[in-house]
Design an enzyme around this catalytic site. Sequence first.
Site, PDB file in Angstrom:
ATOM      1  N   GLU A  41      77.782  39.254-116.180  1.00  0.00           N
ATOM      2  CA  GLU A  41      78.075  38.522-114.938  1.00  0.00           C
ATOM      3  C   GLU A  41      77.244  37.258-115.019  1.00  0.00           C
ATOM      4  OE1 GLU A  41      77.316  40.502-111.110  1.00  0.00           O
ATOM      5  OE2 GLU A  41      76.830  38.521-110.307  1.00  0.00           O
ATOM      6  N   ARG A  45      74.532  29.984-110.568  1.00  0.00           N
ATOM      7  CA  ARG A  45      73.295  29.304-110.156  1.00  0.00           C
ATOM      8  C   ARG A  45      72.690  28.496-111.305  1.00  0.00           C
ATOM      9  NH1 ARG A  45      71.946  34.466-107.540  1.00  0.00           N
ATOM     10  NH2 ARG A  45      70.840  34.964-109.443  1.00  0.00           N
ATOM     11  N   THR A  69      77.545  34.890-107.995  1.00  0.00           N
ATOM     12  CA  THR A  69      77.101  33.921-106.991  1.00  0.00           C
ATOM     13  C   THR A  69      78.214  32.925-106.662  1.00  0.00           C
ATOM     14  OG1 THR A  69      74.968  34.056-108.159  1.00  0.00           O
ATOM     15  CG2 THR A  69      75.036  32.690-106.205  1.00  0.00           C
ATOM     16  N   LYS A 129      79.860  45.272-103.911  1.00  0.00           N
ATOM     17  CA  LYS A 129      78.489  45.022-104.342  1.00  0.00           C
ATOM     18  C   LYS A 129      77.603  45.238-103.108  1.00  0.00           C
ATOM     19  CE  LYS A 129      75.600  41.070-105.704  1.00  0.00           C
ATOM     20  NZ  LYS A 129      75.461  39.977-106.664  1.00  0.00           N
TER      21      LYS A 129
END
Length: 211
Positions: A41, A45, A69, A129
């Site tokens: 993943e 960022r 993100t 999640k």
Amino acid sequence: MNELFRPILKAKIVPVIKLTDIDQVTGLGNALTKAGLPIAEITLRSPVALECIKAMKDEFPQMLIGAGTVTTTDQADAAIEAGAVFIVTPGFNPTVVDHCISKGYPIIPGVTSPSLVEWALERGLTRLKFFPAEASGGANYLKNLAPVYPEASFMPTGGVNKNNIKEYLALPNVYACGGSWIVKTALLEAHDFAEVERLTREVLDSIGGNS
Ligand code: 3PG
């Protein structure tokens, strides 16, 4: 979605990875492949995240690459365009979630409350999640959600580490754990891919992932 989840269910971990330079891609891909964890993943960022997703997909087509993100619809589109095959969001932004659903992008949305679990279930999303896991109540919180939402299962992320991962994975409503502690940015920046491989293998072995 189920097919997509197979490697995640088998490995039981999803490394959240912050790549800070394109020159880390080859070493990372090789390390994860050798360690037996063909999943990444890649968090957005980082200014080079999309470029890295594309390079990773080109060089390691067998890997399951997701984008993390993701907080806007544009980011979701750009990540899929770059080669990500699933989207992970830290929160439950209905605009982003509904966009992903309408485009057919597999999405793992972040939730922290019964209300958000219901928003997800109402949209047919059952693999979620749980973020930020430790700060939101940890394993005990998920234990309390289980009888109320038997169809929902979670990937705790945020504060998960080698000391508490087994507690999470022991819960019937946890399908995997995520986190940045599996592949550390500092090791990528130092190009210490042997250590990335060693630590990844160690985590997999400790939880019986991929066995
Ligand atoms: C994420 O992006 O999912 C989290 O920041 C990861 O949390 P961690 O750094 O505590 O593992």
